[in-house]
Design a protein around this motif. Sequence first.
Motif, PDB file in Angstrom:
ATOM      1  N   SER A 173       6.193  -3.865  -9.054  1.00 36.90           N
ATOM      2  CA  SER A 173       6.423  -2.209  -9.222  1.00 36.90           C
ATOM      3  C   SER A 173       7.067  -2.034  -7.433  1.00 36.90           C
ATOM      4  O   SER A 173       6.904  -1.897  -6.947  1.00 36.90           O
ATOM      5  N   GLY A 174       8.859  -2.828  -7.910  1.00 34.78           N
ATOM      6  CA  GLY A 174       9.531  -2.287  -6.804  1.00 34.78           C
ATOM      7  C   GLY A 174       9.300  -3.267  -5.326  1.00 34.78           C
ATOM      8  O   GLY A 174       9.780  -2.880  -4.035  1.00 34.78           O
ATOM      9  N   GLY A 175       7.884  -4.291  -5.555  1.00 38.43           N
ATOM     10  CA  GLY A 175       7.530  -4.397  -4.292  1.00 38.43           C
ATOM     11  C   GLY A 175       8.799  -5.928  -3.381  1.00 38.43           C
ATOM     12  O   GLY A 175       9.508  -5.788  -4.310  1.00 38.43           O
ATOM     13  N   PRO A 176       8.167  -5.961  -2.381  1.00 39.07           N
ATOM     14  CA  PRO A 176       9.472  -6.829  -1.569  1.00 39.07           C
ATOM     15  C   PRO A 176       9.874  -7.814  -2.935  1.00 39.07           C
ATOM     16  O   PRO A 176       9.748  -8.204  -2.946  1.00 39.07           O
TER      17      PRO A 176
ATOM     18  N   MET B  43       2.413 -11.894  -4.295  1.00 35.89           N
ATOM     19  CA  MET B  43       1.310 -12.557  -3.606  1.00 35.89           C
ATOM     20  C   MET B  43       0.033 -11.415  -5.336  1.00 35.89           C
ATOM     21  O   MET B  43       0.850 -11.630  -6.516  1.00 35.89           O
ATOM     22  N   GLY B  44      -1.202 -11.822  -5.064  1.00 36.28           N
ATOM     23  CA  GLY B  44      -1.722 -10.979  -6.184  1.00 36.28           C
ATOM     24  C   GLY B  44      -1.597  -9.611  -6.939  1.00 36.28           C
ATOM     25  O   GLY B  44      -1.471  -9.171  -5.618  1.00 36.28           O
ATOM     26  N   ALA B  45      -1.794  -9.704  -7.709  1.00 40.49           N
ATOM     27  CA  ALA B  45      -1.889  -8.224  -8.433  1.00 40.49           C
ATOM     28  C   ALA B  45      -2.530  -7.288  -7.604  1.00 40.49           C
ATOM     29  O   ALA B  45      -2.823  -6.319  -7.032  1.00 40.49           O
ATOM     30  N   GLY B  46      -3.727  -7.943  -7.232  1.00 45.33           N
ATOM     31  CA  GLY B  46      -4.720  -6.918  -6.087  1.00 45.33           C
ATOM     32  C   GLY B  46      -4.771  -5.888  -7.614  1.00 45.33           C
ATOM     33  O   GLY B  46      -5.946  -5.846  -8.959  1.00 45.33           O
TER      34      GLY B  46
ATOM     35  N   GLN C 167      -3.836  -2.745  -9.133  1.00 48.33           N
ATOM     36  CA  GLN C 167      -2.575  -2.142  -9.433  1.00 48.33           C
ATOM     37  C   GLN C 167      -2.829  -1.076 -10.275  1.00 48.33           C
ATOM     38  O   GLN C 167      -2.613  -0.852 -12.029  1.00 48.33           O
TER      39      GLN C 167
ATOM     40  N   GLY D 257      15.020  -1.660   6.305  1.00 45.35           N
ATOM     41  CA  GLY D 257      14.387  -1.779   6.596  1.00 45.35           C
ATOM     42  C   GLY D 257      13.203  -2.023   5.534  1.00 45.35           C
ATOM     43  O   GLY D 257      11.736  -2.846   5.845  1.00 45.35           O
ATOM     44  N   LYS D 258      13.599  -3.030   4.047  1.00 47.16           N
ATOM     45  CA  LYS D 258      12.531  -3.788   2.917  1.00 47.16           C
ATOM     46  C   LYS D 258      12.351  -5.023   3.719  1.00 47.16           C
ATOM     47  O   LYS D 258      11.128  -5.726   3.548  1.00 47.16           O
TER      48      LYS D 258
ATOM     49  N   VAL E 114       9.504  -4.140   6.319  1.00 47.56           N
ATOM     50  CA  VAL E 114       8.615  -4.704   6.088  1.00 47.56           C
ATOM     51  C   VAL E 114       8.140  -5.622   5.178  1.00 47.56           C
ATOM     52  O   VAL E 114       6.831  -5.972   5.453  1.00 47.56           O
TER      53      VAL E 114
ATOM     54  N   MET F 284       4.562  -7.812   6.570  1.00 46.55           N
ATOM     55  CA  MET F 284       3.699  -8.310   5.426  1.00 46.55           C
ATOM     56  C   MET F 284       3.077  -9.607   5.261  1.00 46.55           C
ATOM     57  O   MET F 284       2.219 -10.190   5.299  1.00 46.55           O
TER      58      MET F 284
ATOM     59  N   ASN G 214      -1.192   0.429  -2.267  1.00 46.21           N
ATOM     60  CA  ASN G 214      -1.760  -0.513  -3.043  1.00 46.21           C
ATOM     61  C   ASN G 214      -1.814  -0.133  -4.593  1.00 46.21           C
ATOM     62  O   ASN G 214      -1.627  -0.888  -5.851  1.00 46.21           O
TER      63      ASN G 214
ATOM     64  N   SER H  34       8.062   2.707  -4.117  1.00 39.61           N
ATOM     65  CA  SER H  34       7.088   1.629  -2.964  1.00 39.61           C
ATOM     66  C   SER H  34       6.624   1.730  -1.808  1.00 39.61           C
ATOM     67  O   SER H  34       7.080   1.531  -0.421  1.00 39.61           O
ATOM     68  N   THR H  35       8.645   1.083  -1.580  1.00 38.79           N
ATOM     69  CA  THR H  35       9.179   0.668  -0.683  1.00 38.79           C
ATOM     70  C   THR H  35       9.611   1.737   0.082  1.00 38.79           C
ATOM     71  O   THR H  35       9.288   1.349   1.629  1.00 38.79           O
TER      72      THR H  35
ATOM     73  N   ARG I 276       6.907   2.541   2.059  1.00 36.35           N
ATOM     74  CA  ARG I 276       6.771   1.732   3.255  1.00 36.35           C
ATOM     75  C   ARG I 276       6.932   1.668   4.644  1.00 36.35           C
ATOM     76  O   ARG I 276       6.457   2.332   5.734  1.00 36.35           O
ATOM     77  N   THR I 277       8.705   1.913   4.029  1.00 41.14           N
ATOM     78  CA  THR I 277       9.627   2.233   5.284  1.00 41.14           C
ATOM     79  C   THR I 277       8.868   3.776   6.223  1.00 41.14           C
ATOM     80  O   THR I 277       8.915   3.066   7.307  1.00 41.14           O
TER      81      THR I 277
ATOM     82  N   LEU J 279       0.249  -2.161   7.136  1.00 45.58           N
ATOM     83  CA  LEU J 279       1.015  -2.892   6.157  1.00 45.58           C
ATOM     84  C   LEU J 279       0.556  -4.427   5.942  1.00 45.58           C
ATOM     85  O   LEU J 279       0.476  -5.041   5.098  1.00 45.58           O
TER      86      LEU J 279
ATOM     87  N   ALA K 273      -0.979  -6.069   2.642  1.00 45.43           N
ATOM     88  CA  ALA K 273      -0.142  -7.480   2.547  1.00 45.43           C
ATOM     89  C   ALA K 273      -1.406  -8.457   2.150  1.00 45.43           C
ATOM     90  O   ALA K 273      -1.431  -9.576   1.094  1.00 45.43           O
TER      91      ALA K 273
ATOM     92  N   MET L 168      -3.747  -7.264   0.650  1.00 44.30           N
ATOM     93  CA  MET L 168      -5.417  -6.295   0.142  1.00 44.30           C
ATOM     94  C   MET L 168      -4.568  -7.108  -1.458  1.00 44.30           C
ATOM     95  O   MET L 168      -5.196  -7.455  -2.659  1.00 44.30           O
ATOM     96  N   GLN L 169      -2.953  -7.188  -1.032  1.00 42.97           N
ATOM     97  CA  GLN L 169      -2.314  -7.396  -2.203  1.00 42.97           C
ATOM     98  C   GLN L 169      -2.757  -9.593  -3.159  1.00 42.97           C
ATOM     99  O   GLN L 169      -3.015  -9.791  -3.916  1.00 42.97           O
TER     100      GLN L 169
ATOM    101  N   VAL M 100      -5.229 -10.292  -2.894  1.00 41.59           N
ATOM    102  CA  VAL M 100      -7.318 -10.627  -3.217  1.00 41.59           C
ATOM    103  C   VAL M 100      -7.144 -10.818  -4.944  1.00 41.59           C
ATOM    104  O   VAL M 100      -5.988 -10.317  -5.420  1.00 41.59           O
TER     105      VAL M 100
END
Lengths: 306, 332
Positions: free
Chosen positions: A20-23, A31-34, A36, A292-293, A296, A300, B128, B134-135, B138-139, B206, B210, B212-213, B215
Amino acid sequence: MTMTSPTPTAPAKLAPTPKSGGPSRPSRFRMGAGQQLKGGPFAYAALAVVGFGSLLPLYWTLVAASRTQDEVLASTPPFFPGGKLIENIQTAWEQANLGKAIVNSIIVSSSITLATLFFCTLAGYAFAKMRFRGRGWLMTAVIATLTIPPQLSVVPLFMMMSGLGWGGQLESVIFPTLVSAFGVFFMRQYLIEALPYELIEAAKVDGANNFRIVRSVVLPVARPAMMVLGMLTFVQAWNDFFWPYLALNQQNPTLQVALGQLSASYTPDQSIVMAGALISTLPLLVVFVLFGKKIVGGIMSGAVKG
Amino acid sequence: MATSTPTRDAYAKAPRPSKKEPTDERRQLWRSRLWRFDDKASPYAYIAPFFLIFGAFGLYPLLYTGWIALHRVSMTGLDSMEWVGWENFDKILHDPEFWTSVSNTFLIGVISTVPQLLMALGLAHLLNYRLRASTFWRTIILTPYATSVASAALVFALVFRADGGLLNWTLGLVGFDPVNWANGHWTSKLAISVIVIWRWTGYNALIYLAAMQAVPNDLYEAASLDGASRWQQFRKVTIPSLRPTILFTIVISTIGSMQLFGEPLLLEGGALGATGGNENQYETLSIYLYNYGWNLGHLGPAAAVAWAMLALLLLIAAANWIVGRFVRTSAV
């Protein structure tokens, strides 16, 4: 309870890796989905409040920097920028040696950044991919140095610098920070996964010596991480305050030192001080808007597996 | 010749000459020795800069601090050191201002670190969620990180001003009397904590995000199959998975709060900054060190303060370790 809880988790089951628009990092950073779950209005409202709090002081800097001190300190403070910005910047420029400070800040931050990138990539590569005696505990030693605050060594450092003839010179700020433990660790974490052994072996079979491997194999692979480390290092070097404030003086300051001295003068004019603060913050805000992206994503990715 | 001057494409051509001259055994032997040396020495050469620079500008000064702490050195005559033994330690340990700054550092550390990390945890949880833009969020959350200590402290100094400050004006709207933030013992510490919290919450959020994601989703699925509510999942799945990261941020923030310097120095600016307020109400250890060494010009006591800080740091590390062990054993 049991009626409602399975429902929100359902989308997460259907989409194991929602992006979902993550980096937009390469797959090794995926990374794992966590958990969501879809953000509701509450999430947006809360984020908006926090975001407002994050930006308000910056906006207030701009407002104060573009007004007179009397307006800023009036019983009803102004809410919008005024027309005094250029004038205040000019005054700050004269009072605080800002021109020299900007040049100094650029010299200090870019030389620290370049050196850090070079040394940290080399060291990170060695710790990630080369086998040598003592690798484990040497890496532990690197990480352990992260926990030593600079306060512990500033007194002799100041005496050393004066002994070396670097008292009040930029060298005294640059040299102690040429490499960073964080940078070594960051590059190591990245290269462990990003650089396959096959690539190194192939280069060796082709007859490349170690330094050539670094130049033609490691550096190209490391470039994305170096970008991120470069930006993080630059931000840190630009904003560093404690040691530069002790080591430098009014004649030869960095921006932060000039700013500190401006406010330490007898009757600081608050809007002039804010004009200085704005000048010192603006370049980094521009970097933040542009990259920024990446920053960030860098924070992370540097943090995982800490 | 071609082998000794590496050119751009030497790495492709290098092996060829050696194949053409297989009779030249001595040269081959030399080459393989060189190779072995290259292989053995390169890693050390690559990590050497870190250890050399850290040794010269980190470790050596750190140890030398102990030596200076036993001498009288003044800012005006850096070359002359006079042996005084434990006098400097005696001086600072009997100085009530030292103990004030120890307790200030500790208190400001607690009231800035605890809310900061809790807020960061909540913020990370929010970030999360699956969010639009979302970016962007975060920024925005990270922007304060781009601000320097100096700029942040100076802006907040305006916000926290007793007369004509933004905060007092806002409080006035709700009907509160103006507060003299920098003058009060608790309010000044609170003000400094706000600066710290403002600058670092997004950064920590942040880091948590990271973690959390990372997990595994299966854990949440298993938990929800067992009928765990979202709050239960957060408590029983998210938090335990984040424990190493949380410990990491606690350590980093604790070390950071030991170092607080710019925030108290610039809260009121002027001469008050160097003593941490008119009653030292917000003087931290770094300020105390600065005041002794750079304001008053006595480097001996300043070095003694540095060693006191080291002792405190070790104490905190020990406490962390014990608490960590306790948490681990009690959690099982």
